[in-house]
Design an enzyme around this catalytic site. Structure first.
Site, PDB file in Angstrom:
ATOM      1  N   LYS A 189      -6.260  -9.705 -31.108  1.00 52.06           N
ATOM      2  CA  LYS A 189      -5.973  -8.546 -30.256  1.00 52.06           C
ATOM      3  C   LYS A 189      -4.956  -8.945 -29.191  1.00 52.06           C
ATOM      4  CE  LYS A 189      -7.433  -6.546 -26.546  1.00 52.06           C
ATOM      5  NZ  LYS A 189      -6.135  -6.001 -26.104  1.00 52.06           N
ATOM      6  N   CYS A 299       0.926 -18.695 -16.155  1.00 54.59           N
ATOM      7  CA  CYS A 299      -0.308 -19.163 -15.510  1.00 54.59           C
ATOM      8  C   CYS A 299      -0.093 -20.485 -14.793  1.00 54.59           C
ATOM      9  CB  CYS A 299      -1.396 -19.321 -16.556  1.00 54.59           C
ATOM     10  SG  CYS A 299      -0.930 -20.470 -17.856  1.00 54.59           S
ATOM     11  N   GLU A 400      -4.893 -15.530  -6.958  1.00 53.46           N
ATOM     12  CA  GLU A 400      -3.763 -15.525  -7.906  1.00 53.46           C
ATOM     13  C   GLU A 400      -3.017 -14.195  -7.789  1.00 53.46           C
ATOM     14  OE1 GLU A 400      -4.440 -14.992 -12.174  1.00 53.46           O
ATOM     15  OE2 GLU A 400      -3.100 -16.679 -12.550  1.00 53.46           O
TER      16      GLU A 400
END
Ligand code: NAD
Ligand code: 6OD
Length: 496
Positions: A189, A299, A400
């Site tokens: 997915k 990231c 973040e």
């Protein structure tokens, strides 16, 4: 390899992207729009997989484990994976065009990083799976004849691969390739924001003759939608997920009832430490890249930059000058920085720009939205931004943000730099810039992260462990670590 041009249409333009289930393309009635972050235009529509279609995909994947795929030898499987890599390269321009249409990232980046790494992932895991050895232990027995223990590696079964939007093809294939190399079947997915390169991958899997049901693709959203139906499905054996830490927590809960194996690559709030003895221009260029690459949506990006006091002011000025000079624009404009993935994500990043001011930070550069006076004003562009002067406990230093922004602060001593870098709930990556060899090893080792770079950033050898500690993940992928996650070792003990 040929590159797409600005005048060429995106290869999936105006289509209804199908799901792939059991070797069959499914174009359902339920669909959602795929929107360009460059100008807000609809690129195509995407078939939404509901729980019933997810169930069909999982059942097709389970059935395929017992079919011809399950009987292939490792060399035969790996030969198929190499064909996948070859085919990605033959369709290189299509893949690049699809990736930049969905994300707005630069042609330069998509053609030098995202798509080549997709092909490389398949080749690397084909090589690694072929070269994998088995353990063997001889043991003594009371009758003196002994016994032989040897291990075999079996597939785990049906693997759900759930991927994010920032490096869509790189991160999807990073998990699909080792899962298949180990003989599993996959239901993948991709992010709802970036369905296109996954749709092309499904075509490639068909073109190279992967048996039906070995690779299935379902499109849709996360909570209460396709993603949740997939990760909570009782017949899924393992989940390989990359995305936000909060999503990882939600997936863990969904997966708990059926006790699935989990590999999680999650968020980060990574530090870069720049010592006064570093090669100044290398540290400057490296930090520019580690803060702003992919518009800050990696990231591994450095959102906290700590610079030793004697060079602090010069470093801030130089980084700000380089940031101001970055060209913002669409994929084919020779820009350094594309847009964020969506208007919704831009709103989140802008809320942190506002918060930085409210938390008494000084905006050194950026802090707003560029104005082009053309259709790009309907896109999701944002200015690269540097903030200084925030308290270490400020939310902008702790949370973040995932945009082209860093907080920059001085430090006075090595121990303080280490303490500042580690004072976070995340633990993914760090970059250390120094020309002192002993300090380089000492500080890198002291970082509470899964990956530390010394005098570089995002330099990747696919055989090395990749992952994070604390909120940044569970487990390691890369090289033997991926093979271990995607296999069930079994011991066979033979009495001699
Ligand atoms: P996200 O967590 O919002 O979504 C990732 C994927 O999970 C998407 O496909 C989404 O549809 C799906 N999803 C969301 N909720 C779900 C649920 N409840 N059940 C099942 N599936 C669900 O992440 P994102 O916004 O797409 O990506 C950005 C995030 O990913 C950042 O936090 C970034 O740090 C992280 N990331 C980490 C790594 C790493 O290697 N550690 C790599 C890339 C991105
Ligand atoms: O390089 C890789 O293998 C990897 N997983 C990179 C992740 C980048 C995060 O955005």
């Amino acid at each position: 390899m040929r590159l797409p041009t600005a005048s060429e249409p995106y290869p999936l333009s105006g289509m209804r992207l199908p799901c792939l289930v059991g070797g069959e393309y499914i174009r359902g009635n339920e669909a959602f729009d795929n929107v360009s972050p460059v100008n807000g235009r609809v690129l195509c529509s995407v078939t939404h997989a509901d729980a019933a279609l997810v169930d069909r995909a999982v059942q097709a994947a389970r059935a395929a484990l017992r079919g011809p795929w399950g009987r292939l030898s490792t060399p035969e499987r790996c030969a198929l994976l190499r064909k996948v890599a070859d085919r990605i390269e033959q369709r290189f321009a299509d893949f690049v065009a699809a990736e930049i249409a969905d994300t707005g990232k630069t042609l330069q980046q998509a053609s030098s990083l995202d798509i080549p790494r997709g092909a490389a992932n398949f080749r690397a895991y084909a090589d690694l799976a072929l070269a994998r050895a088995s353990e063997c232990f001889e043991m003594g027995t009371a009758d003196g004849r002994g016994a032989l223990n040897y291990s075999v590696h079996k597939p785990v079964g049906v693997v759900a691969v759930v991927a994010p939007w920032n490096l869509p093809f790189l991160l999807l294939t990073w998990k699909v390739a080792p899962a298949l190399a180990c003989g599993n079947t996959v239901v993948a997915k991709p992010s709802e924001e970036t369905p296109s390169s996954a749709a092309l991958l499904a075509e490639v899997m068909q073109e190279v003759g992967l048996p039906p049901g070995v690779f299935n693709l379902v499109h849709g959203f996360g909570p209460g939608s396709t993603g949740e139906a997939l990760v909570s499905h009782p017949d899924v054996n393992a989940i390989a997920f990359t995305g936000e830490s909060a999503t990882g927590a939600a997936i863990m809960k969904s997966a708990a009832d059926s006790v699935k194996a989990l590999s999680f690559e999650l968020g980060g709030k990574n530090a870069a430490l720049v010592f006064a003895d570093a090669d100044f221009s290398a540290a400057l260029e490296g930090t520019l890249r580690s803060v702003f690459a992919n518009c800050g949506q990696v990231c591994l990006c450095s959102e906290r930059v700590y610079v030793e006091r004697p060079i602090f002011e010069r470093f801030v000025e130089s980084l700000a000058a380089r940031a101001r000079a970055l060209k913002i624009g669409g994929p084919f404009e020779g820009a350094d920085l594309g847009p964020l993935i969506s208007r919704a994500h831009r709103e989140k990043v802008l809320s942190y720009y506002r918060l930085a001011r409210a938390e008494h930070g000084e905006i050194v550069c950026g802090g707003g939205v560029p104005v082009f006076g053309d259709e790009r004003d309907a896109g999701a562009f944002i200015e690269p931004t540097i903030v200084r002067g925030l308290a270490e406990q400020a939310r902008c230093v702790k949370e973040e943000i995932f945009g082209p922004v860093c907080h920059i602060a001085p430090f006075d001593a090595e121990e303080q730099a280490v303490q500042l870098a580690n004072d976070t709930r995340y633990g993914l990556a760090a970059a250390v810039w120094t020309s002192n060899l002993q300090r380089a090893h000492r500080v890198a080792r002291a970082m509470e992260v899964g990956i530390a770079w010394v005098n570089d950033w995002f330099l990747r050898d696919l055989r090395t462990p990749f992952g994070g500690v604390k909120l940044s993940g569970i487990g390691r992928e890369g090289g033997a670590h991926s093979l271990a996650f995607f296999s069930e070792p079994m011991n066979i003990c033979v009495k001699l």
